[in-house]
Scaffold this motif. Sequence first.
Motif, mmCIF file in Angstrom:
data_model
loop_
_atom_site.group_PDB
_atom_site.id
_atom_site.type_symbol
_atom_site.label_atom_id
_atom_site.label_comp_id
_atom_site.label_asym_id
_atom_site.label_seq_id
_atom_site.Cartn_x
_atom_site.Cartn_y
_atom_site.Cartn_z
ATOM 1 N N GLU A 117 0.829 -1.206 0.000
ATOM 2 C CA GLU A 117 0.000 0.000 0.000
ATOM 3 C C GLU A 117 0.861 1.253 0.000
ATOM 4 O O GLU A 117 0.531 2.237 -0.676
ATOM 5 C CB GLU A 117 -0.924 -0.012 1.223
ATOM 6 C CG GLU A 117 -2.033 -1.044 1.135
ATOM 7 C CD GLU A 117 -3.035 -0.922 2.261
ATOM 8 O OE1 GLU A 117 -2.904 0.020 3.088
ATOM 9 O OE2 GLU A 117 -3.966 -1.752 2.334
ATOM 10 N N TRP B 293 -5.259 7.080 -6.225
ATOM 11 C CA TRP B 293 -5.331 5.618 -6.005
ATOM 12 C C TRP B 293 -5.571 5.309 -4.531
ATOM 13 O O TRP B 293 -5.046 5.964 -3.657
ATOM 14 C CB TRP B 293 -4.005 4.980 -6.437
ATOM 15 C CG TRP B 293 -3.956 3.493 -6.156
ATOM 16 C CD1 TRP B 293 -4.422 2.491 -6.946
ATOM 17 C CD2 TRP B 293 -3.396 2.871 -4.980
ATOM 18 N NE1 TRP B 293 -4.201 1.279 -6.351
ATOM 19 C CE2 TRP B 293 -3.576 1.490 -5.135
ATOM 20 C CE3 TRP B 293 -2.781 3.345 -3.828
ATOM 21 C CZ2 TRP B 293 -3.140 0.546 -4.187
ATOM 22 C CZ3 TRP B 293 -2.350 2.434 -2.875
ATOM 23 C CH2 TRP B 293 -2.527 1.057 -3.059
ATOM 24 N N ALA C 86 -7.702 -1.543 -2.349
ATOM 25 C CA ALA C 86 -8.996 -2.208 -2.233
ATOM 26 C C ALA C 86 -9.061 -2.906 -0.892
ATOM 27 O O ALA C 86 -8.245 -3.785 -0.575
ATOM 28 C CB ALA C 86 -9.155 -3.225 -3.370
ATOM 29 N N ARG C 87 -9.999 -2.485 -0.071
ATOM 30 C CA ARG C 87 -10.139 -3.070 1.257
ATOM 31 C C ARG C 87 -11.570 -3.541 1.442
ATOM 32 O O ARG C 87 -12.503 -2.862 1.105
ATOM 33 C CB ARG C 87 -9.778 -2.055 2.356
ATOM 34 C CG ARG C 87 -8.303 -1.695 2.370
ATOM 35 C CD ARG C 87 -8.010 -0.618 3.419
ATOM 36 N NE ARG C 87 -6.597 -0.271 3.469
ATOM 37 C CZ ARG C 87 -6.103 0.754 4.133
ATOM 38 N NH1 ARG C 87 -6.919 1.552 4.810
ATOM 39 N NH2 ARG C 87 -4.800 0.986 4.136
#
Length: 275
Positions: free
Chosen positions: A260, A271, A274-275
Amino acid sequence: MIPAVLYAIPAFLLLITVEALSYRFAPDDAERGYEARDTATSLTMGAGSQVIGVPWKLLTIGLYAAAYTISPLRLSPGDWWVWVLLFFADDFAYYWFHRAHHEVRLLWAGHVVHHSSVFFNFSTALRQSWTPMTSLPFWLGLALLGIPPWMIFLQQSISLLYQFFLHTERINLLPRPIELLFNTPSHHRVHHGSNTEYLDRNYGGILIVWDRIFGTFQAEGDAVRYGLTKNIGTYNPLRVATHEYAAIWRDLRTARSWRERIGYLLRRPGWQPAR
């Protein structure tokens, strides 16, 4: 180094004054014109970039000279075709420099300064980054090609002088052959737009052909909304210069992994993992 841009500063200031007066005596409701605080911020950013740029230019000269020295190639400024090669090579390097500074967030953190104004006029051209260090790799190859460093700096200055005149709403479309081949005020207005269809378009310096070749060209259509997708709402030069670096730092502190962290630094601006 040939500081052509420094010599041009009086002319820049004169043209800014003339353009500002043109809005006063020939206003256009479709054009934003000038705002005193915005213009002062742009001029301050430009002055700061020149002060910071002096020591960096000296280092860059040394690195270009070193690359030129180790290169087995030697191109003579006495040959006309070398100047033609330099023109296209410099403009090609500028296209990729400019594109990278829109597509890599760490690079965008410096370049975002130039896009932070919600106005578009000659003073916007002088709203420049205070972190010029990221430009070096994009032109180093020209020295390795055997082009003398002084020629590289001269052509860079010519490109920047040309680009000053792109920052205006007072010029509409130019003749079609010019619009087809060259970067124009119309093309550059698109580049400064925050409209969805205008984002990350028209990176060219003097030529617009690279955008046409690599699929980043967009013609001007709808009225342009200048500035950022999320404007910073400040005229403080220090905040203008550093706000995206501060945002990156905040994101890095919340990152849960090295993947990350790398994404926040090297992926596109905006950006999110994705969590």
